[in-house]
Design an enzyme around this catalytic site. Structure first.
Site, mmCIF file in Angstrom:
data_model
loop_
_atom_site.group_PDB
_atom_site.id
_atom_site.type_symbol
_atom_site.label_atom_id
_atom_site.label_comp_id
_atom_site.label_asym_id
_atom_site.label_seq_id
_atom_site.Cartn_x
_atom_site.Cartn_y
_atom_site.Cartn_z
ATOM 1 N N ALA A 1 32.528 -43.032 30.163
ATOM 2 C CA ALA A 1 33.613 -41.842 30.948
ATOM 3 C C ALA A 1 33.395 -43.289 32.150
ATOM 4 O O ALA A 1 32.567 -43.444 32.786
ATOM 5 C CB ALA A 1 33.323 -40.493 30.445
ATOM 6 N N LEU B 1 27.173 -35.832 37.335
ATOM 7 C CA LEU B 1 27.602 -37.354 37.429
ATOM 8 C C LEU B 1 27.396 -37.667 35.881
ATOM 9 O O LEU B 1 26.201 -37.236 35.056
ATOM 10 C CB LEU B 1 26.627 -38.024 38.464
ATOM 11 C CG LEU B 1 26.882 -37.521 39.447
ATOM 12 C CD1 LEU B 1 25.945 -37.862 40.121
ATOM 13 C CD2 LEU B 1 28.094 -38.176 40.227
ATOM 14 N N ASP B 2 27.989 -38.887 35.648
ATOM 15 C CA ASP B 2 28.080 -39.218 34.301
ATOM 16 C C ASP B 2 28.238 -40.776 34.358
ATOM 17 O O ASP B 2 28.520 -40.763 33.141
ATOM 18 C CB ASP B 2 28.719 -38.674 32.920
ATOM 19 C CG ASP B 2 30.371 -39.010 33.579
ATOM 20 O OD1 ASP B 2 30.498 -39.427 34.952
ATOM 21 O OD2 ASP B 2 31.445 -38.881 32.541
ATOM 22 N N LYS B 3 28.108 -41.345 35.304
ATOM 23 C CA LYS B 3 28.569 -42.490 35.401
ATOM 24 C C LYS B 3 26.924 -43.696 35.822
ATOM 25 O O LYS B 3 26.658 -43.184 36.666
ATOM 26 C CB LYS B 3 29.689 -42.722 36.270
ATOM 27 C CG LYS B 3 30.269 -44.888 36.618
ATOM 28 C CD LYS B 3 31.168 -44.752 37.234
ATOM 29 C CE LYS B 3 32.086 -43.756 36.363
ATOM 30 N NZ LYS B 3 32.833 -44.713 35.768
#
Length: 463
Positions: free
Chosen positions: A14, A366-368
């Site tokens: 994302a 957190l996804d990055k």
């Protein structure tokens, strides 16, 4: 030679924008420290121009104290002392006196910290307390100097987060390429973007395909591959070849401009605490003036040996120690320092009020890639479906040595292939967003992801 294939996992992450940077060659304007009416101009670290008034004042003050309180000044005529202290007072007092006068004449505001300090120090001169008058202004100026240093450092941290400003654009015309200021680019203009250049405005890709470094906007380490007709955001970097885009927005409406505006808004947006301090200063300063008058003259009603000079001196001391500068400087500076410190770590709060909200955060998601990692690829494991793993790795690293893709670089740094094998590789073709196709000793070799394999009707084996 059998056909060898390395399958790259095609992952997607994302994306969310990181607001960063400030216009290149244009300093961020820090309008004021909330309730202080200070205008903070950027200064060069320890510049002589900034330090000279402080050094001169400090030197003359120390000289005056040595002459006044040691045997060095026993033969010095008394009139020299007021002159010496006035000379020490002037360099550091001038900015404060000027702001006090401007506040009264222009803003019709008499009750401010500048007036308070001016009255206190001038009064100290009147009653003969010269060192105290100079010391008050000198200490205040030293505090202002360090405050300016902190503001300057925080501003530079924000500016250096990512420098995405584009000043000029290469516009294609009938007469060839014309350089235009980026703000003069119109919707519909065809722009040429060279390798390594940032896209100046949002547009639509006219070239067949292109690869972009979008880390400044999205934090993604993997280059973004776009094809003809797809939207291109301003601020990203062209990687592989000279391309053309058609401007879809003006600079003012483009992604890059919005990011720069967000930086300005982040600095100017005040927290509740800052607003509270501003309200506090509005009634606090007049109150201090009133109490100082009472300290000076009220004792005359009930003190038998009342002396005007003694109580006036005490009133002046009260004015100085009651100056609200410590509060009105420290609170805004704390918030600005927080924004600057976070920007140094690659994080920009969109306003001081959001710093307060961080105290209420209990969960962070957190996804990055690049947020909690360095965004640098490394080979973790090599799996060979069939055949020798060493041979597969040697072949793969040899082919990837022809590519500048981050994954290719990771493989090349993990394993050094035989130079003789690299010399045998021919007809290398890098297919954007898929991988590399080449031939070795007349046989086709593919190194890439699912799309590359599927385009050659190769079955994908998943565990």
């Amino acid at each position: 030679m059998s056909k060898n294939i390395l399958h790259h996992a095609n992952s997607s992450c994302a994306t969310d924008s990181v607001y960063n940077s400030v216009e290149n060659n244009k300093h961020t304007k820090i309008d004021s420290c909330s309730c202080c009416s200070h205008n903070h101009k950027e200064i060069e670290s320890f510049s002589l121009k900034t330090l000279t008034p402080l050094l001169v004042s400090a030197f003359l003050l120390i000289l005056g104290l040595l002459l006044s309180y040691t045997s060095l000044g026993k033969n010095v005529p008394y009139p020299i002392f007021p002159i010496l202290y006035v000379l020490a007072y002037a360099p550091v007092a001038y900015p404060v006196l000027k702001q006090a006068i401007d506040a009264v004449l222009i803003n019709k505001d008499f009750f401010n910290e500048f007036s308070l300090m001016s009255i206190a120090t001038i009064g100290a001169f009147i009653i003969g307390e010269y060192p105290e008058a100079v010391a008050v202004m000198l200490l205040y100026s030293i505090g202002e100097f360090f405050q300016s240093m902190a503001v300057n450092k925080a501003t530079k941290n924000i500016e250096s987060l990512v420098n995405v400003q584009v000043n000029e654009a290469r516009v294609l015309t009938k007469n060839g390429v014309v350089m235009k200021p980026v703000k003069a680019v119109s919707v519909g203009d065809v722009l040429q973007i060279r390798v390594g250049d940032r896209v100046p405005v949002d547009g639509v890709l006219l070239s067949e395909n292109a690869s972009f470094n979008t880390v400044a906007l999205t934090g993604e380490s993997i280059p973004q591959v776009l094809f003809v007709g797809e939207k291109v955001s301003s601020g990203i970097i062209n990687l592989n070849a000279v391309i053309e885009i058609r401007a879809a927005k003006t600079y003012q409406d483009s992604t890059l401009s919005k990011i720069l505006e967000s930086v300005q808004e982040a600095i100017e947006r005040k927290a509740k605490t800052e607003l509270l301090v501003r309200k506090f200063a509005r009634w606090y300063t007049p109150l201090v003036f009133g109490l100082a008058l009472l300290v000076a003259f009220l004792p005359a009603l009930f003190v038998e040996d009342y002396q005007v000079k003694v109580w006036l001196y005490r009133a002046l001391i009260f004015l100085v120690i009651s100056c609200p500068c410590a509060i009105v400087i420290s609170v805004p500076l704390s918030y600005f320092g927080g924004i600057g410190a976070s920007s140094k770590q690659g994080i920009l709060f969109k306003g001081a009020n959001f710093l307060d909200l961080m105290a209420q955060v209990n969960t962070v998601v957190l996804d990055k890639t690049g947020t909690i990692t360095e965004g640098v690829f490394e080979v973790q494991q090599v799996i060979s479906v069939e055949g020798d793993k060493e041979e597969l790795l040697n072949l793969t690293a040899a082919v990837e040595s022809f590519s500048a893709h981050p994954i290719a670089k990771a493989i090349a740094s993990y394993f050094t292939p035989d130079q003789s094998l690299i010399n045998e590789i021919e007809n290398v073709e890098e297919i954007m967003g898929q991988g590399i196709r080449c031939t070795i000793a007349g046989e086709l070799v593919l190194v890439g992801n699912d799309q590359l394999l599927q385009s050659h009707n190769i079955a994908i084996v998943h565990d």
